[in-house]
Design an enzyme around this catalytic site. Sequence first.
Site, PDB file in Angstrom:
ATOM      1  CD  GLU A 104      -2.940  -1.227   2.170  1.00 23.24           C
ATOM      2  OE1 GLU A 104      -3.982  -1.849   1.951  1.00 23.24           O
ATOM      3  OE2 GLU A 104      -2.674  -0.684   3.247  1.00 23.24           O
ATOM      4  CB  CYS A 120       2.980   7.518   2.999  1.00 23.29           C
ATOM      5  SG  CYS A 120       3.373   6.347   4.284  1.00 23.29           S
ATOM      6  CB  CYS A 127       6.969  -4.911   9.103  1.00 23.13           C
ATOM      7  SG  CYS A 127       8.378  -4.185   9.989  1.00 23.13           S
ATOM      8  CB  CYS A 131       6.083  -2.269  16.551  1.00 22.39           C
ATOM      9  SG  CYS A 131       7.764  -1.930  15.969  1.00 22.39           S
ATOM     10  CB  CYS A 134       2.725  -1.542  13.965  1.00 26.38           C
ATOM     11  SG  CYS A 134       2.865  -1.401  12.173  1.00 26.38           S
ATOM     12  CB  CYS A 353       0.890   6.032  11.213  1.00 23.11           C
ATOM     13  SG  CYS A 353       1.488   7.554  10.562  1.00 23.11           S
TER      14      CYS A 353
HETATM   15  N1  SAH Z   1       8.926   0.764   9.963  1.00 22.10           N
HETATM   16  C1  SAH Z   1       9.203   2.153   9.989  1.00 22.10           C
HETATM   17  C2  SAH Z   1       8.335   2.926   9.020  1.00 22.10           C
HETATM   18  C3  SAH Z   1       6.907   2.477   8.889  1.00 22.10           C
HETATM   19  S1  SAH Z   1       5.893   2.701  10.278  1.00 22.10           S
HETATM   20  C4  SAH Z   1       9.065   2.708  11.388  1.00 22.10           C
HETATM   21  O1  SAH Z   1       8.581   1.991  12.266  1.00 22.10           O
HETATM   22  O2  SAH Z   1       9.482   3.833  11.595  1.00 22.10           O
HETATM   23  C5  SAH Z   1       5.543   4.446  10.164  1.00 22.10           C
HETATM   24  C6  SAH Z   1       5.162   5.084  11.488  1.00 22.10           C
HETATM   25  O3  SAH Z   1       3.889   4.598  11.921  1.00 22.10           O
HETATM   26  C7  SAH Z   1       6.132   4.789  12.634  1.00 22.10           C
HETATM   27  O4  SAH Z   1       6.501   5.997  13.271  1.00 22.10           O
HETATM   28  C8  SAH Z   1       5.318   3.946  13.591  1.00 22.10           C
HETATM   29  O5  SAH Z   1       5.746   4.127  14.919  1.00 22.10           O
HETATM   30  C9  SAH Z   1       3.934   4.466  13.322  1.00 22.10           C
HETATM   31  N2  SAH Z   1       2.857   3.573  13.749  1.00 22.10           N
HETATM   32  C10 SAH Z   1       2.841   2.238  13.736  1.00 22.10           C
HETATM   33  N3  SAH Z   1       1.659   1.772  14.208  1.00 22.10           N
HETATM   34  C11 SAH Z   1       0.907   2.862  14.508  1.00 22.10           C
HETATM   35  C12 SAH Z   1      -0.427   3.043  15.009  1.00 22.10           C
HETATM   36  N4  SAH Z   1      -1.219   2.023  15.259  1.00 22.10           N
HETATM   37  N5  SAH Z   1      -0.860   4.313  15.199  1.00 22.10           N
HETATM   38  C13 SAH Z   1      -0.081   5.377  14.891  1.00 22.10           C
HETATM   39  N6  SAH Z   1       1.163   5.264  14.406  1.00 22.10           N
HETATM   40  C14 SAH Z   1       1.657   4.011  14.209  1.00 22.10           C
HETATM   41 FE1  SF4 Z   2       7.401  -2.519  11.244  1.00 25.06          FE
HETATM   42 FE2  SF4 Z   2       5.192  -1.348  12.061  1.00 25.06          FE
HETATM   43 FE3  SF4 Z   2       7.276  -1.533  13.723  1.00 25.06          FE
HETATM   44 FE4  SF4 Z   2       7.401   0.135  11.590  1.00 25.06          FE
HETATM   45  S1  SF4 Z   2       6.036   0.302  13.353  1.00 25.06           S
HETATM   46  S2  SF4 Z   2       8.955  -1.331  12.299  1.00 25.06           S
HETATM   47  S3  SF4 Z   2       6.171  -1.047  10.091  1.00 25.06           S
HETATM   48  S4  SF4 Z   2       6.100  -3.250  12.896  1.00 25.06           S
END
Ligand code: SAH
Ligand code: SF4
Length: 358
Positions: A104, A120, A127, A131, A134, A353
């Site tokens: 996406e 974006c 991934c 986390c 996420c 995000c």
């Molecule tokens: N993997 C990279 C880039 C993709 S994630 C990273 O983690 O930086 C992009 C952003 O989305 C990151 O700052 C992450 O912390 C944020 N993010 C992930 N899950 C989220 C959620 N449920 N709500 C808001 N931001 C989120």
């Molecule tokens: Fe991966 Fe989501 Fe963590 Fe970014 S925030 S590193 S996309 S698991």
Amino acid sequence: MNLATPALMPWDQPAPEKAGLPSAFGLLPEELKALGCPNNEDSLFSLLQRPWTWVDGMPKLGKENRAFLESVADLKLPRIDEALSSEDGATKLALKLVDGKRIESVHMPRRVKNPRVTMCISSQVGCAMGCIFCATGAMGIQRNLSAGEIVGQVLSVMAKLGPGTSSKLTLVFMGMGEPLHNLDHLHRAIRVMTHPAGLNIPARRITVSTSGLVSGIEKLAKMQPRPLLALSLNATTDEARSRTMPVNKVWNLGRLRASLDAWGLRSNEKFTFEYVLLAGENDADEDADRLVAWLGTLKRGHNINLIPMNEHSQSDFHEPAEVRIQAFSDRLKSHGCFVTVRRSRGRDVNAACGQLVK
Ligand code: SAH
Ligand code: SF4
């Protein structure tokens, strides 16, 4: 999961491109030349890389160029499968790759008149970083994108939605995946997209966001062209960060901070710190104070983006109440930090995000 040796993991397999041939959209002019380009390699590269010259979503190559490219490369682009428009002007696009997997991208115009667009983009299918807030993390990793797929994603979206020239385009690697977990393909894509004969996007208009893969930060620091760095911090103690972001078990907050000192900031270059606010988890005044202490000399002159949690079915975390978000932001500001609360765009179409899932 062995985060220390990502290069050896199975998802590092190159994308399954045509009979092992590289994507034409990930090749630099000198590589086109080495492959036997029948015409000027810069001109052919321009035809491939400038979607405002394309017809019907495809480059207009001419017979000779096409025959050459078809013999040495794969000309397929990620195909736009679905486009969902949000009330705020953002469009979430699902793109289908050659093997049928989906990624996406989000297209976010910033002004109605003379539009500037932030795109974006994704670096992986899924991934590996896990986390727990996420949605992409909940998918696990399927595979890396090749450089041609990363570039092709940008070109396909531009051909469909603009902007009409790349001078109006800003790229953020904040879609699916951990870009530094796919550093070789990521950096090749950056070399292609910054090339003067192609999109010619200045590296300072490309931001790579990482969860804190220190080995990747250290390598990227020395690479040319070098994009801007955004760091997803999201917690202020090692205990809490290791619980929500497993990468912290390998590279803790101290190691992460040291990697920023070693980055070698240029004059006027700023880091972006992203901090997803999770109600009751990382949104206390003490967290704000610890965040400032961790930043140390970086507390002034850089950007902190507070992102209230975008809630989704794969996580139990919630967005804090508005008063808490404001109090957290004010506390940081009282220490001299520059803070923006990012109301994620595209929430109504799950494009915000952490909500990008297959
Ligand atoms: N993997 C990279 C880039 C993709 S994630 C990273 O983690 O930086 C992009 C952003 O989305 C990151 O700052 C992450 O912390 C944020 N993010 C992930 N899950 C989220 C959620 N449920 N709500 C808001 N931001 C989120
Ligand atoms: Fe991966 Fe989501 Fe963590 Fe970014 S925030 S590193 S996309 S698991």
